[in-house]
Scaffold this motif. Structure first.
Motif, PDB file in Angstrom:
ATOM      1  N   ARG A 272      40.098  24.919  33.517  1.00 12.72           N
ATOM      2  CA  ARG A 272      40.885  25.014  32.286  1.00 12.72           C
ATOM      3  C   ARG A 272      40.827  23.710  31.504  1.00 12.72           C
ATOM      4  NH1 ARG A 272      41.680  30.164  30.959  1.00 12.72           N
ATOM      5  NH2 ARG A 272      42.359  31.359  32.772  1.00 12.72           N
ATOM      6  N   ARG A 311      34.834  33.123  33.926  1.00  7.46           N
ATOM      7  CA  ARG A 311      34.621  33.789  32.632  1.00  7.46           C
ATOM      8  C   ARG A 311      33.515  34.810  32.873  1.00  7.46           C
ATOM      9  NH1 ARG A 311      35.097  30.051  27.647  1.00  7.46           N
ATOM     10  NH2 ARG A 311      37.262  30.542  28.134  1.00  7.46           N
ATOM     11  N   GLU A 336      34.823  45.392  29.861  1.00  5.01           N
ATOM     12  CA  GLU A 336      35.955  45.228  28.937  1.00  5.01           C
ATOM     13  C   GLU A 336      37.138  46.088  29.374  1.00  5.01           C
ATOM     14  OE1 GLU A 336      34.322  45.805  25.028  1.00  5.01           O
ATOM     15  OE2 GLU A 336      33.238  43.883  25.112  1.00  5.01           O
ATOM     16  N   ALA A 339      39.117  44.449  32.154  1.00  6.33           N
ATOM     17  CA  ALA A 339      39.843  43.213  31.846  1.00  6.33           C
ATOM     18  C   ALA A 339      41.344  43.340  32.056  1.00  6.33           C
ATOM     19  CB  ALA A 339      39.537  42.780  30.422  1.00  6.33           C
ATOM     20  N   SER A 340      41.914  44.464  31.626  1.00 11.41           N
ATOM     21  CA  SER A 340      43.362  44.610  31.686  1.00 11.41           C
ATOM     22  C   SER A 340      43.855  44.684  33.135  1.00 11.41           C
ATOM     23  CB  SER A 340      43.776  45.879  30.928  1.00 11.41           C
ATOM     24  OG  SER A 340      43.163  46.992  31.561  1.00 11.41           O
ATOM     25  N   ALA A 344      45.024  37.353  34.036  1.00  7.57           N
ATOM     26  CA  ALA A 344      44.499  36.440  33.008  1.00  7.57           C
ATOM     27  C   ALA A 344      44.508  34.995  33.494  1.00  7.57           C
ATOM     28  CB  ALA A 344      45.324  36.589  31.735  1.00  7.57           C
ATOM     29  N   SER A 345      45.313  34.715  34.520  1.00  9.60           N
ATOM     30  CA  SER A 345      45.354  33.349  35.046  1.00  9.60           C
ATOM     31  C   SER A 345      43.996  32.918  35.596  1.00  9.60           C
ATOM     32  CB  SER A 345      46.403  33.273  36.150  1.00  9.60           C
ATOM     33  OG  SER A 345      46.129  34.286  37.122  1.00  9.60           O
ATOM     34  N   ASP A 348      38.754  35.609  32.405  1.00  9.29           N
ATOM     35  CA  ASP A 348      38.656  36.161  31.056  1.00  9.29           C
ATOM     36  C   ASP A 348      37.229  36.646  30.874  1.00  9.29           C
ATOM     37  OD1 ASP A 348      37.138  33.944  30.368  1.00  9.29           O
ATOM     38  OD2 ASP A 348      38.732  32.946  29.271  1.00  9.29           O
TER      39      ASP A 348
END
Lengths: 530, 343
Positions: A272, A311, A336, A339-340, A344-345, A348
């Motif tokens: 990050r 990523r 895609e 993804a949900s 998200a930590s 991505d």
């Protein structure tokens, strides 16, 4: 061991790829299990015997011959195993060579203490070729012009199976590969790897160079400046693999409990930050990631200061379904949609770069340096996910390298094909005005970017312009300028100049340029991006 | 009285003998030269006068046309032949005696004597039997100036019979191909041919054009090489199952494409090191050298037992170290211009 040693010698002296394939295949067909499995392991990934290191061999030899004569010999030959095989005192007894599996057994049983007694006994049972093969096998990494891929291809050819299948099963198996031989040679059922968290070979890209592609057929993605990884969950276990298939799970423990479903994912490992792509980019520079690489244990502070995430570029397997035959566009859709379901930590998705046409994309690429990104990837929208580098499917389009003029300071002999040539160069920039007595400070080291012909000329230059010798290193008279290309430059405490280059290579040899016209440290420092 | 050995001076371009105003194996043209043997890095063209064995002078004549007339119809170069065992008195009371060195046809060590002091310059030498030249003779002296081309303990040349066997076995295993042997044009090539004959190989041996004249010269000096033919005169079919000899530089050259699937071999002491063979794309390395290997170098230093050893070209650091370990006085000379690429 005689047959294996003869194979190694024959491979060393064979130029033709087909002949190498034939030699390995003939050996694999004629040799029983498990000897051939160990031999295949030695030729492909290499075997690892923690008790036997290059330094072990060096120390054994230094007990037997004068250390100075050892060092001079090793320096000339350019290979520790070969030097030792030549210098090992001829035993009194005639050779009584062990089989390959007996050798492996004996080597595995050695520890740091016993190796000092046991390895000499083994060496005494072999002739010079046998000793060479033994030491190569014991220290891993044969470096005899046989790639892992070539060894697998030879295996596939020798038993008439497809090399893609071999690659697929390979990482789920361990030497001496009994299941693999049973399947390929004896027609047994293929090895079951579905429920194993094994590495699947990466799909790789060719450099774009002069090619122009139609953006109707190709999608563009950023080429992030981290390391390519594969995250695999199967059979209740999650593992992280590097590009070469090395298991690096222990280095990044925070990624092992966050994948909620069985899957094989392809992505870029980053930490990050706000360097790559700015605030919105969310990733730090490669330099920050480097703080985390290669560590066996990770402190809490490391985890907090440099939190890693992936990523995602692609999805290969998902909940029992093999998505690799699907076109990229469809896999992208699945990614895609996935993804949900991912936290998200730690995840991505690498966004698709939108451009109106190739010219526009080219402008976007120009800007990638400010964003500290390596460049762009171009992926054919209908490309399946195929192991290896297949022409026409994926291209990498890196930003142009940076260039700086440096002065050759030190040279060291290479090894392998370049043994005895001075082929590793350390170069420096001026710490002030060279006409006012400034000094050169080393800024980097490179051993690529020149042709074999140029290597011969450089070798002659080093020999003819040596002013000092430090063991295998020659200091030269600092009369030759290199135009050095590199991808980026960073602050570094490791070097006296305080700078470290990424991927430095010799771009041009400036035989014509006087050394005082080479660049100064300030010029290089001005190129720091983070 | 002058200081001991002040009459002999190692200079970058050769060993200089001031009272005689004479050089041994100078690497540039001088007025007076003593030459040990015909290899280009020891025998250069353009000297005013050269003292050497008749064989060495013949080799120099072949290579540099040293006997050519100038515009005035004179022969500017003066060739002074000296047989093995013969002594020549130079200016300033220096005597030079030529002694077999066993390296190539005509090769000699030069014993220099002045004011009761004896110095030997070996040039290049070996201690193995060679059918093309008389063997090295151990000769007592005060200063022994030795080469060190293979002066590392990794260099042990195997018996040449083993290497010949390797070559002939490979040839027999591939009757439709030829074995192309890279060998230095002066010495190595003729020795390999003579040894092949001794090993019972009596078929015609084919030569690259650049080897022909030197082979003829050897034959004129009484070395029997059997039937030799030129590749240029042969049909491709003739070359199947045959041995072809070429200079090392032609191994990977376009020239070799005319040969039927050649197996590339090279006869050189460097072939002992695998990576050296790989660098030259050699498939069949033959460890054959006209230089002393490590055991021969160290044995020779022991046998000659000089007060002092001076080490010239090659791996001088290691031989110097050996001398130090064995309490023998030694120093390395920094001579320029000697090469060891192909032998």
């Amino acid at each position: 061991m005689e047959e294996f040693a003869a194979l190694i010698d024959a491979l060393v002296y064979t130029r033709s790829r087909n002949e190498k394939l034939r030699l390995i295949a003939a050996y694999l067909q004629a040799t029983p299990d498990p000897d051939r499995g160990w031999a295949l392991a030695a030729l492909s990934d290499g075997l690892d015997f923690p008790a036997v290191k290059s330094s072990t061999i060096r120390n054994l030899l230094k007990d037997r011959i004068d250390p100075v004569l050892w060092t001079l010999s090793r320096d000339f030959v350019g290979d520790t195993a070969e030097t030792a095989s030549l210098l090992w005192p001829a035993p009194q007894e005639p050779p009584s060579p062990p089989s390959v599996s007996e050798t492996v057994e004996l080597l595995s049983a050695m520890n740091r203490k016993s190796v000092v007694k046991e390895l000499p006994k083994l060496l005494d049972r072999l002739d010079s070729s046998g000793r060479y093969a033994l030491l190569k096998l014991a220290t891993g990494g044969m470096r005899i012009g046989v790639s892992s891929r070539l060894a697998k291809t030879a295996f596939a050819q020798s038993f008439d199976v497809s090399v893609e299948d071999v690659e697929e099963y390979w990482h789920g198996l361990t030497p001496p590969y009994a299941d693999l031989f049973a399947w390929a040679a004896d027609g047994a059922a293929p090895p079951d790897i579905e429920n194993l968290p094994t590495f699947r070979p990466f799909m790789l890209a060719h450099p774009l160079e002069e090619t122009v592609v139609d953006l109707g057929d190709y999608a563009a993605e950023w080429k992030w400046d981290g390391i390519r990884v594969q995250l695999v969950r199967a059979g209740g276990e999650t593992r992280l693999f590097s590009r070469s298939g090395d298991d690096i799970s222990a280095t990044f423990p925070e990624l092992l409990g966050v994948l909620p479903m069985n899957a094989v994912l392809d992505g870029e490992l980053l930490v990050r930050g706000n360097v790559q792509g700015g605030e919105a980019g969310g990733a730090a520079s490669f330099n920050a990631l480097q703080q985390r690489l290669g560590r066996k244990t990770v402190s809490k502070k490391m985890l907090k200061d440099y939190p890693a995430f992936v990523r995602l570029y692609d999805v290969l397997l998902l909940e029992g379904e093999d998505l690799r035959p699907l076109p990229w566009e469809q896999r992208r859709g699945r990614l895609e949609a996935l993804a949900s379901r991912l936290p998200a930590s730690h995840f991505d998705i690498s966004s698709v770069v939108e451009a109106t046409d190739f010219e526009h994309l080219s402008q976007i690429r120009e800007g990638s340096r400010e964003d500290a990104i390596e460049g762009l990837m171009l992926k054919r929208k209908d490309s399946p996910y195929i192991a290896g580098r297949r022409v026409g499917y994926w291209y990498k389009w890196k930003r142009d390298p940076l260039l700086v003029d440096c002065v050759l300071m030190y040279a060291q002999r290479g090894s392998g094909k370049r043994s005895s040539f001075f082929s590793d160069y350390t170069f420096g920039c001026w710490d002030g005005d060279p006409d006012e007595g400034a000094d050169l400070l080393p800024v980097g080291k490179a051993y690529s970017g020149f042709t074999d012909e140029e290597l011969k000329k450089l070798d002659r230059h080093v020999r003819g312009n040596t002013v000092n010798r430090f063991g295998p290193v020659r200091e030269t008279d600092k009369s030759l300028v290199f135009e050095v290309a590199f991808d980026s430059v960073h602050e570094s405490k490791r070097h006296k100049s305080g700078l470290a280059m990424r991927f430095p290579r010799i771009h041009r040899i400036r035989w014509d340029k006087p050394p005082h016209e080479a660049d100064r440290i300030e010029a290089l420092r001005a190129l720091i991006a983070d | 009285m002058a200081a001991p050995f002040s009459w002999i001076k190692p200079e970058p371009h050769g060993i200089y003998i001031p009272p005689a105003d004479c050089w041994v194996d100078p690497s540039r043209a001088v007025d007076n030269a003593l030459v040990t043997h015909g290899h280009a890095d020891h025998a250069r063209g353009g000297h005013g006068q050269t003292v050497a064995t008749p064989e060495t002078l013949a080799i120099m004549e072949l290579r540099y046309r040293t006997g050519a007339e100038d515009d005035a119809g004179e022969i500017p170069h003066k060739a002074v032949p000296i047989e093995y065992g013969e002594t020549i008195r130079l200016k300033g009371g220096v005597d030079a005696t030529y002694i077999p060195a066993g390296h190539v046809l005509g090769s000699a060590q030069i014993l220099l004597e002045h004011a009761g002091e004896r110095v030997i310059v070996t040039g290049d030498y070996k201690r193995r039997a060679d059918p093309t030249c008389p063997p090295f003779e151990v000769t007592a002296c005060d200063i022994f100036i030795t080469e060190a081309t293979f002066g590392l303990p990794v260099f042990e040349h195997p018996p040449i019979e083993e290497e010949m066997r390797k070559l002939l076995d490979r040839l027999a295993a591939h009757p439709d191909r030829c074995v192309l042997v890279g060998a230095y044009a002066l010495g190595k090539a003729q020795r390999v041919i003579a040894e092949l004959r001794a090993a019972g190989h009596h078929q015609p041996i084919y030569l690259h054009g650049a080897m022909e004249k030197m082979c003829r010269l050897y034959e004129e000096h009484g070395v029997d090489l059997g039937e030799l033919r030129l590749v240029a005169d042969a049909k491709k079919g003739d070359l199947r199952g045959a041995i072809v000899i070429s200079p090392p530089s032609a191994l990977n050259d376009r020239w070799s494409r005319r040969l039927p699937e050649p197996i590339t071999a090279m006869a050189s002491g460097w072939m002992r090191v695998r990576q050296r063979a790989r660098q030259r794309n050699v498939e069949l390395p033959l460890v054959i050298s006209d230089h002393a290997d490590w055991s021969e170098l160290t044995r020779t230093i022991r046998e000659v037992d000089a007060q002092e050893n001076w080490i010239t070209h090659g791996r001088e650091d290691a031989l110097l170290r050996w001398c130090q370990l064995h309490q023998r006085r030694a120093k390395a000379l920094a001579l320029v211009g000697y090469e060891d690429e192909d032998d």
